[in-house]
Design a protein around this motif. Sequence first.
Motif, PDB file in Angstrom:
ATOM      1  N   ILE A  87      35.149  29.340  21.741  1.00  0.00           N
ATOM      2  CA  ILE A  87      36.404  29.808  22.346  1.00  0.00           C
ATOM      3  C   ILE A  87      36.264  29.997  23.856  1.00  0.00           C
ATOM      4  CG2 ILE A  87      37.177  30.935  20.216  1.00  0.00           C
ATOM      5  CD1 ILE A  87      36.429  33.646  21.555  1.00  0.00           C
ATOM      6  N   ASP A  88      37.404  30.001  24.516  1.00  0.00           N
ATOM      7  CA  ASP A  88      37.476  30.234  25.956  1.00  0.00           C
ATOM      8  C   ASP A  88      37.551  31.745  26.184  1.00  0.00           C
ATOM      9  OD1 ASP A  88      38.087  30.403  28.649  1.00  0.00           O
ATOM     10  OD2 ASP A  88      39.585  28.789  28.595  1.00  0.00           O
ATOM     11  N   LEU A  89      36.403  32.384  26.159  1.00  0.00           N
ATOM     12  CA  LEU A  89      36.350  33.839  26.297  1.00  0.00           C
ATOM     13  C   LEU A  89      36.812  34.305  27.678  1.00  0.00           C
ATOM     14  CD1 LEU A  89      35.717  36.499  24.889  1.00  0.00           C
ATOM     15  CD2 LEU A  89      33.347  36.245  25.676  1.00  0.00           C
ATOM     16  N   PRO A  90      36.427  33.640  28.778  1.00  0.00           N
ATOM     17  CA  PRO A  90      36.928  34.101  30.081  1.00  0.00           C
ATOM     18  C   PRO A  90      38.460  34.117  30.160  1.00  0.00           C
ATOM     19  CG  PRO A  90      35.069  32.630  30.385  1.00  0.00           C
ATOM     20  CD  PRO A  90      35.426  32.570  28.923  1.00  0.00           C
ATOM     21  N   ARG A  91      39.109  33.161  29.547  1.00  0.00           N
ATOM     22  CA  ARG A  91      40.581  33.148  29.546  1.00  0.00           C
ATOM     23  C   ARG A  91      41.131  34.337  28.763  1.00  0.00           C
ATOM     24  NH1 ARG A  91      44.500  28.390  27.141  1.00  0.00           N
ATOM     25  NH2 ARG A  91      46.304  29.732  26.866  1.00  0.00           N
ATOM     26  N   LEU A  92      40.552  34.627  27.597  1.00  0.00           N
ATOM     27  CA  LEU A  92      41.013  35.767  26.803  1.00  0.00           C
ATOM     28  C   LEU A  92      40.803  37.070  27.569  1.00  0.00           C
ATOM     29  CD1 LEU A  92      42.204  36.887  24.166  1.00  0.00           C
ATOM     30  CD2 LEU A  92      39.843  37.027  23.303  1.00  0.00           C
ATOM     31  N   VAL A  93      39.673  37.190  28.246  1.00  0.00           N
ATOM     32  CA  VAL A  93      39.406  38.387  29.049  1.00  0.00           C
ATOM     33  C   VAL A  93      40.455  38.524  30.154  1.00  0.00           C
ATOM     34  CG1 VAL A  93      37.786  39.404  30.707  1.00  0.00           C
ATOM     35  CG2 VAL A  93      36.951  38.527  28.512  1.00  0.00           C
ATOM     36  N   SER A  94      40.734  37.439  30.843  1.00  0.00           N
ATOM     37  CA  SER A  94      41.723  37.464  31.918  1.00  0.00           C
ATOM     38  C   SER A  94      43.105  37.847  31.401  1.00  0.00           C
ATOM     39  CB  SER A  94      41.771  36.092  32.591  1.00  0.00           C
ATOM     40  OG  SER A  94      42.783  36.061  33.569  1.00  0.00           O
ATOM     41  N   GLU A  95      43.514  37.260  30.293  1.00  0.00           N
ATOM     42  CA  GLU A  95      44.826  37.561  29.727  1.00  0.00           C
ATOM     43  C   GLU A  95      44.882  38.991  29.188  1.00  0.00           C
ATOM     44  OE1 GLU A  95      45.547  34.369  26.969  1.00  0.00           O
ATOM     45  OE2 GLU A  95      46.037  32.973  28.596  1.00  0.00           O
ATOM     46  N   SER A  96      43.760  39.486  28.661  1.00  0.00           N
ATOM     47  CA  SER A  96      43.709  40.866  28.179  1.00  0.00           C
ATOM     48  C   SER A  96      43.796  41.848  29.341  1.00  0.00           C
ATOM     49  CB  SER A  96      42.425  41.104  27.381  1.00  0.00           C
ATOM     50  OG  SER A  96      42.415  40.331  26.208  1.00  0.00           O
ATOM     51  N   ARG A  97      43.165  41.507  30.459  1.00  0.00           N
ATOM     52  CA  ARG A  97      43.226  42.345  31.659  1.00  0.00           C
ATOM     53  C   ARG A  97      44.681  42.452  32.139  1.00  0.00           C
ATOM     54  NH1 ARG A  97      40.217  39.404  34.919  1.00  0.00           N
ATOM     55  NH2 ARG A  97      38.283  39.956  33.872  1.00  0.00           N
ATOM     56  N   VAL A  98      45.397  41.333  32.150  1.00  0.00           N
ATOM     57  CA  VAL A  98      46.809  41.330  32.548  1.00  0.00           C
ATOM     58  C   VAL A  98      47.634  42.182  31.578  1.00  0.00           C
ATOM     59  CG1 VAL A  98      48.876  39.864  32.737  1.00  0.00           C
ATOM     60  CG2 VAL A  98      46.706  39.115  33.750  1.00  0.00           C
ATOM     61  N   TYR A  99      47.366  42.027  30.274  1.00  0.00           N
ATOM     62  CA  TYR A  99      48.098  42.804  29.265  1.00  0.00           C
ATOM     63  C   TYR A  99      47.873  44.299  29.494  1.00  0.00           C
ATOM     64  CZ  TYR A  99      50.677  42.360  24.828  1.00  0.00           C
ATOM     65  OH  TYR A  99      51.646  42.335  23.860  1.00  0.00           O
ATOM     66  N   LEU A 100      46.625  44.691  29.713  1.00  0.00           N
ATOM     67  CA  LEU A 100      46.309  46.098  29.960  1.00  0.00           C
ATOM     68  C   LEU A 100      47.043  46.606  31.195  1.00  0.00           C
ATOM     69  CD1 LEU A 100      44.777  48.736  29.468  1.00  0.00           C
ATOM     70  CD2 LEU A 100      42.831  47.726  30.697  1.00  0.00           C
ATOM     71  N   HIS A 101      47.023  45.833  32.259  1.00  0.00           N
ATOM     72  CA  HIS A 101      47.717  46.229  33.490  1.00  0.00           C
ATOM     73  C   HIS A 101      49.206  46.437  33.216  1.00  0.00           C
ATOM     74  CE1 HIS A 101      48.689  46.545  37.732  1.00  0.00           C
ATOM     75  NE2 HIS A 101      49.602  45.617  37.559  1.00  0.00           N
ATOM     76  N   ARG A 102      49.792  45.532  32.453  1.00  0.00           N
ATOM     77  CA  ARG A 102      51.218  45.652  32.125  1.00  0.00           C
ATOM     78  C   ARG A 102      51.479  46.892  31.274  1.00  0.00           C
ATOM     79  NH1 ARG A 102      54.312  40.354  30.565  1.00  0.00           N
ATOM     80  NH2 ARG A 102      56.001  41.733  31.251  1.00  0.00           N
TER      81      ARG A 102
END
Length: 146
Positions: A87-102
């Motif tokens: 899996i593309d873990l860096p992408r999931l981390v990035s998208e999770s960071r955005v979700y948390l910020h939101r």
Amino acid sequence: MSASYKPYERLYVEFIYYFNIARDYFECHEVMEELWLEEGRAPLYQGLLQVAVGLYHYRNGNVSGAIKLFTAALEKLEPRQANGPGIDLPRLVSESRVYLHRLERLEEEPFTFYDLDIRILDAELNDLVEELRENPPIPHDEDLHE
């Protein structure tokens, strides 16, 4: 099932299926917790589990629970710069960071729940997940601890 799941554990494949296709974050929790316990409590698996439970909480209106779980997930996953198993873990981390910020800015900028996707990089893993689309696994009983 006829498929051999090696090098991917059956529970890992089910987790991806429940996350990306069924969008059943409760089942993500069930299968990944089992795998996490079997595999020596690996931080990668715990972090993936926590992303799913964060989504589960936000979908069910528990914003503080979602923030806690996304925060904990990122603590486990951010140190891992490499891709996860297939899996593309860096992408999931990035998208999770955005979700948390939101989520942290929800009062100022409300947003509707949306799903995340785990991008599959390995063709074999993708094929195994697609097999589950054709023959879905049997879900566990719903007893997620809040």
